[in-house]
Design a protein around this motif. Structure first.
Motif, PDB file in Angstrom:
ATOM      1  N   UNK A 115       0.827  -1.205   0.000  1.00 14.43           N
ATOM      2  CA  UNK A 115       0.000   0.000   0.000  1.00 14.43           C
ATOM      3  C   UNK A 115       0.862   1.255   0.000  1.00 14.43           C
ATOM      4  N   UNK A 116       1.974   1.200   0.714  1.00 11.80           N
ATOM      5  CA  UNK A 116       2.900   2.330   0.700  1.00 11.80           C
ATOM      6  C   UNK A 116       3.460   2.536  -0.702  1.00 11.80           C
ATOM      7  N   UNK A 117       3.737   1.448  -1.387  1.00  7.34           N
ATOM      8  CA  UNK A 117       4.210   1.551  -2.769  1.00  7.34           C
ATOM      9  C   UNK A 117       3.187   2.204  -3.673  1.00  7.34           C
ATOM     10  N   UNK A 118       1.915   1.843  -3.488  1.00  7.02           N
ATOM     11  CA  UNK A 118       0.857   2.476  -4.274  1.00  7.02           C
ATOM     12  C   UNK A 118       0.806   3.978  -3.999  1.00  7.02           C
ATOM     13  N   UNK A 119       0.967   4.356  -2.733  1.00  8.63           N
ATOM     14  CA  UNK A 119       0.967   5.779  -2.380  1.00  8.63           C
ATOM     15  C   UNK A 119       2.085   6.516  -3.102  1.00  8.63           C
TER      16      UNK A 119
END
Length: 340
Positions: A14-18
């Motif tokens: 999810x951090x990567x998506x952000x």
């Protein structure tokens, strides 16, 4: 895969998506604050670091590679790991956080003054997924079971003494080198420029020395590096570049330069900012011997495949380490697992 590990993996994905949201105002704001705090952290270099972390570290495929390689689960006895990261390039210490977080250890980190804004941002994003934050930012490291510290050769000696009573990874100054044969294409030499100029040459994966055969025309490199000429517009880089030229002129050193990079003829390994050390060779075996003698000071060797008997990287990819490319070639994950 346990729920514990699955949750942590999903938090990282999810951090990567952000980080993939280039219009995210929060990321834009924190990037500008980081540049104000440290002028070496330009918007271009911050974006390069964020993109590398997103693609190389935070993808499902990358995280599964770590989990599957080390058979990670929730049976690790939780330890507290003290981290002292470097601050030479944006978010250079994030890989250590990632490793500790995936293994499941608690983290105490003393941030580098050169890289506070970006590191705090990513740490806060990870902590926000937990009722009890797994990562604590501290002013002084206390009550830890192991240490991972990165610094200069001088600070590394201090770290080794100060943390001698606990398991540790202590990292020193490292640099990267390239070995050319003269048969490289113009395109290959141009992408070598990314290994040289990214992050102004401040990282351990930056090429600071190039071995070339006797008679090699350095004009080939000057021409190939022209796409990077805008680097001289950065004030701090230009100041270093101008200082080096003045210093070498006064001391009658042998060097060649254009408007943005200097080639100094030297057998030294580490180069000054704005320059590359050039060493001529008559026999590739002499290069192999030289590299073996200083292997503990080299992070990456850039050369065409099969030229050398040691691990090499293709020209142009030094700044894109994969998730299992460990700093100083010390396996951080295995170190953390061995603490049990």
């Amino acid at each position: 895969m346990t729920t514990f590990l699955l949750d942590r993996k999903q938090h990282l994905v999810s951090l990567g998506y952000l980080l993939s949201d280039i219009d995210n105002q929060e990321i834009i704001n924190i990037s500008f604050k980081a540049e104000q705090n440290n002028p070496w952290f330009t918007q271009e270099n911050i974006k390069k670091s964020l993109d590398a972390i997103r693609v190389q570290f935070l993808s499902i495929e990358a995280l599964d590679r770590v989990i599957d390689t080390y058979y990670l689960d929730d049976n690790v006895l939780k330890k507290t790991i003290g981290l002292i990261p470097a601050g030479n390039i944006p978010l250079v210490g994030f890989h250590d956080i990632l490793c500790c977080y995936l293994v499941g250890h608690h983290i105490k980190i003393k941030l580098s003054e050169k890289d506070t804004e970006l590191m705090r941002f990513l740490i806060d994003k990870i902590n926000s997924n937990h009722d009890t934050p797994p990562i604590k930012i501290v002013e002084k490291l206390e009550d830890y079971d192991a240490i991972i510290a990165t610094g200069s050769d001088n600070s590394a000696r201090v770290f080794k003494h100060y943390f001698s009573n606990v398991p540790s990874i202590i990292r020193h100054n490292r640099t990267s080198v390239a070995v050319l044969t003269g048969n490289e294409s113009f395109e290959e030499l141009t992408i070598l420029g990314d290994d040289v100029f990214s992050f102004f040459g401040l990282g351990c994966r930056n090429v600071g020395k190039i071995f070339v055969p006797i008679g090699y025309d350095l004009g080939n490199l000057f021409k190939a590096f022209i796409p990077y000429a805008d680097i001289i517009a950065h004030n701090k880089y230009k100041n270093n570049f101008d200082y080096n030229l003045a210093l070498w002129l006064l001391s009658n050193e042998t060097f060649y330069h254009n408007d943005f990079i200097a080639f100094k003829i030297s057998d030294a390994l580490h180069a000054r900012i704005g320059s590359i050390n050039i060493e001529y060779y008559a026999d590739i075996n002499s290069v192999i011997a030289s590299l073996q003698n200083v292997s503990e000071k080299i992070q990456c060797i850039i050369a065409n495949s099969e030229l050398l008997p040691m691990k090499t990287l293709a020209l142009g990819i030094a700044q894109y380490p994969e998730i299992l490319d460990f700093p100083d070639n010390v396996d951080t994950i295995q170190f953390l697992l061995n603490l049990n």
